[in-house]
Every structure is written in C-alpha cells, then in structure tokens.
Design an enzyme around this catalytic site. Structure first.
Site, PDB file in Angstrom:
ATOM      1  N   GLY A  11      34.360  36.500  42.207  1.00  0.00           N
ATOM      2  CA  GLY A  11      33.009  36.123  42.622  1.00  0.00           C
ATOM      3  C   GLY A  11      32.697  34.652  42.433  1.00  0.00           C
ATOM      4  N   ASN A  12      33.286  34.013  41.410  1.00  0.00           N
ATOM      5  CA  ASN A  12      32.959  32.599  41.178  1.00  0.00           C
ATOM      6  C   ASN A  12      33.534  31.685  42.255  1.00  0.00           C
ATOM      7  OD1 ASN A  12      35.576  33.039  40.270  1.00  0.00           O
ATOM      8  ND2 ASN A  12      35.450  31.491  38.683  1.00  0.00           N
ATOM      9  N   LYS A 120      30.510  51.145  41.458  1.00  0.00           N
ATOM     10  CA  LYS A 120      30.786  49.768  41.862  1.00  0.00           C
ATOM     11  C   LYS A 120      29.478  49.006  42.071  1.00  0.00           C
ATOM     12  CE  LYS A 120      33.150  46.331  43.610  1.00  0.00           C
ATOM     13  NZ  LYS A 120      33.971  45.541  42.703  1.00  0.00           N
ATOM     14  N   LYS A 203      38.271  44.982  45.051  1.00  0.00           N
ATOM     15  CA  LYS A 203      39.125  43.989  45.723  1.00  0.00           C
ATOM     16  C   LYS A 203      40.405  43.698  44.936  1.00  0.00           C
ATOM     17  CE  LYS A 203      38.348  39.787  43.479  1.00  0.00           C
ATOM     18  NZ  LYS A 203      37.633  40.328  42.362  1.00  0.00           N
ATOM     19  N   LYS A 265      41.067  44.297  36.928  1.00  0.00           N
ATOM     20  CA  LYS A 265      42.041  43.194  37.084  1.00  0.00           C
ATOM     21  C   LYS A 265      43.346  43.541  36.367  1.00  0.00           C
ATOM     22  CE  LYS A 265      38.153  40.073  37.334  1.00  0.00           C
ATOM     23  NZ  LYS A 265      37.894  40.517  38.702  1.00  0.00           N
TER      24      LYS A 265
HETATM   25  N1  LIG Z   1      34.846  44.399  46.713  1.00  0.00           N
HETATM   26  C1  LIG Z   1      34.838  43.840  45.479  1.00  0.00           C
HETATM   27  O1  LIG Z   1      35.511  44.306  44.546  1.00  0.00           O
HETATM   28  O2  LIG Z   1      34.029  42.719  45.353  1.00  0.00           O
HETATM   29  P1  LIG Z   1      33.636  41.994  43.979  1.00  0.00           P
HETATM   30  O3  LIG Z   1      34.909  41.628  43.295  1.00  0.00           O
HETATM   31  O4  LIG Z   1      32.817  40.789  44.404  1.00  0.00           O
HETATM   32  O5  LIG Z   1      32.819  42.988  43.196  1.00  0.00           O
END
Ligand SMILES: NC(=O)OP(=O)(O)O
Length: 302
Positions: A11-12, A120, A203, A265
């Site tokens: 996100g950053n 999520k 993601k 992660k």
């Molecule tokens: N789709 C997804 O995992 O986005 P973020 O990492 O921004 O939450």
C-alpha cells in the site's frame, strides 16, 4: 547477470499512509516506487510487478453504493478490474521504456469458506458511527487499531488465468504489471463459464502464485518495514534476516506474524519457496534493490 524478479508492491507504493488515496497521493507514491523499480531494470533484471488495491477498491465500491440512486452501481469484481487499470496507468506513466498492464483474472473456488467469513479490509478508515451507517447497506465492518474498515471475502487464489499473456509480454521484453489487487476474482460456473465474484484476493498470495507460474527466481514483497520480526511491537522484537522455509514455518506456528499485516506476506514467501522458487524477500520499498542484491530484508530459501 540479471534475474527474473516479481515485485509485489504494498500500500505504501500506492498511496499516502492514511489510506485516503487522493489522486495526487497515488500518483506521487507510484512515481516514487517506480524510481526503485527503474534502478532494478537498469541493473539488468527482468521485472514483473503486482500491486495491492485495498484502499482504492474499497473507495470505488463505496462511491458506487452512495451514488446508487443516480447511476447503477457495479459489483466489487468490476471495481477490482478498474483499480488494475487506474493503478496500472500510473505505473505506465511513471516507467520509461516498454511496459504493459494485463487485466488479470484469478480463479477462486465458489465453495471457499472465505466467502462466509469476510476478513479482508478495504477502503479507508471511518468512525464507528459512519461504519454503522454503512452496515445498513449490508456490509460487514470491523474495528481496527486506526478505526473502522469494511471487510470482504478473500478466497484463496487457485490459478492466474491470464498468466500466458503475462509470459508472452515478458518474452517480448515488456515490464509487465499483472494480477493487481490479487487479480479480478472469478469462479467457474456449473455451465463451465467464468463469472466474477464479490471478493478481493490477497495480493501477496496471488503474487506468490504468479511468481511460480511465470518462473520468477525471486519474489520480493515490498512493504513499509525493512524485514519481518519476531515479537514485533514488543521489547523483545528481533529482525529476521536469512531464514529457511522450515524455520519460518516454525516462527509462523508460534504466532509471530499478525493476520492482517505480516501474516499473508510470510505465507506468500513460504508458498513461493516451498513450491520451487529460489528465494523470497520481505523488505521495504526503499530496500528492493539491496534485497535483490542479497544485502537486506528477510530472505527465505528452501
Ligand atoms: N488486494 C490486496 O491485497 O490489496 P492490499 O494489499 O492493498 O490490501
């Protein structure tokens, strides 16, 4: 000698830290991130990019719902596809040279238990009063440290359906942006057709699957901290440097990695290495060059 590297941008790299995701914030963040990617390209590496979309897809779907009296709202998977296009366009504008964005679908299982347990977080943070107002729209909201956020289903990514297009573009020398936001989630219907579903795929997990599919040597998970930690946030916190997959699984089983943040992660890094990837690195956006050079980050190998 360069290697094939898949970088999952957190996100950053997409927006300012408050998650408000203004256009200017997004453009500036992507431009900054692409400076680091350009350095990798200049060093001769073949780069594939993927990115998150949590704040952006949440904002989009909320705008749709709030404007429902005026224009027909579109579903969450459509909003996910729109975020791939908009974030991808920012990346194309910020990168010099041959680059392409692939609208990418991720196959998920319609029977995935995640559909019954939305976890999520998407969109920006709101106050409790605001969140309660949106719950009336049939949404699920949860309290986090920084406020309330909508939560949606996040099923397991099973297959990156458009990986062949990614591979073809890579072979033609393009830097490819793919599986943004985890990919647009689709299921195979009983009649054999593909249909979008109301979900947002993680993601990092999608990045691990894409990295395996396109045979990347290294998966880099770029986030806002230089590495993973044991005991994060406690007085006994210790950074994790080089670690085997088995060792990291033990730390994971001991509960060192929080579900909504470092947990996915670490799981993504483990899956990549356990399924044949050379190495996975968890590091900061600023550290991706040094990480590929083997100088920083949490480095996971078999
Ligand atoms: N789709 C997804 O995992 O986005 P973020 O990492 O921004 O939450």
């Amino acid at each position: 000698m360069g290697e094939r590297v898949l970088i999952a941008l957190g996100g950053n790299a997409m927006t300012a830290s408050d998650g408000s995701a203004s256009p200017g914030d997004q453009r500036r963040a992507v431009e900054g991130a692409m400076g680091h990617v350009a350095a990798l390209l200049a060093a001769g590496h073949q780069v594939v990019l993927t990115h998150g979309n949590g704040p952006q897809v949440g904002n989009l779907v909320l705008k749709n719902q709030l404007a429902a009296d005026v224009v027909p709202p579109v579903p969450l998977d459509w909003c996910g596809a729109q975020t791939q296009a908009t974030i991808g366009t920012l990346v194309l504008n910020a990168l010099e040279g041959r680059a392409a964005v692939v609208v990418t679908r991720t196959l998920v299982d319609p029977a995935d238990p995640a559909f019954a347990d939305p976890v999520k977080p998407i969109g920006r943070y709101f106050t409790e009063d605001e969140a309660r107002r949106f719950e009336v729209l049939g949404q699920t909201w949860r309290r986090f440290e920084r406020g309330w956020r909508r939560v949606v289903a996040s099923p397991e990514p099973l297959q990156i359906l458009d990986a062949p297009a990614v591979a073809a573009l890579m072979a033609a020398g393009f830097v490819v942006v793919a599986a943004g936001g985890g990919g647009v989630p689709v299921v195979r219907t009983p009649s054999g057709r593909l249909a979008g579903v109301e979900a947002v795929v993680d993601k990092d997990l999608a990045a691990a699957l894409l990295a395996r599919t396109v045979r990347a040597a290294t998966l880099v998970i770029a986030t806002d901290v230089p590495c993973a930690w044991t005991g994060f946030g406690t007085p006994t916190a210790r950074p994790i440097g080089a670690v085997t997959a088995a060792g990291l699984r033990e730390l994971q089983a001991a509960g060192h990695f929080a579900g909504g943040s470092m947990g996915p992660k670490v799981e993504a890094a483990l899956r990549f290495v356990e399924h044949g990837g050379d190495r996975a690195v968890i590091t900061s956006l600023e550290g991706i060059g040094a990480a590929v050079a083997g100088e920083t980050g949490t480095v996971v190998r078999k």
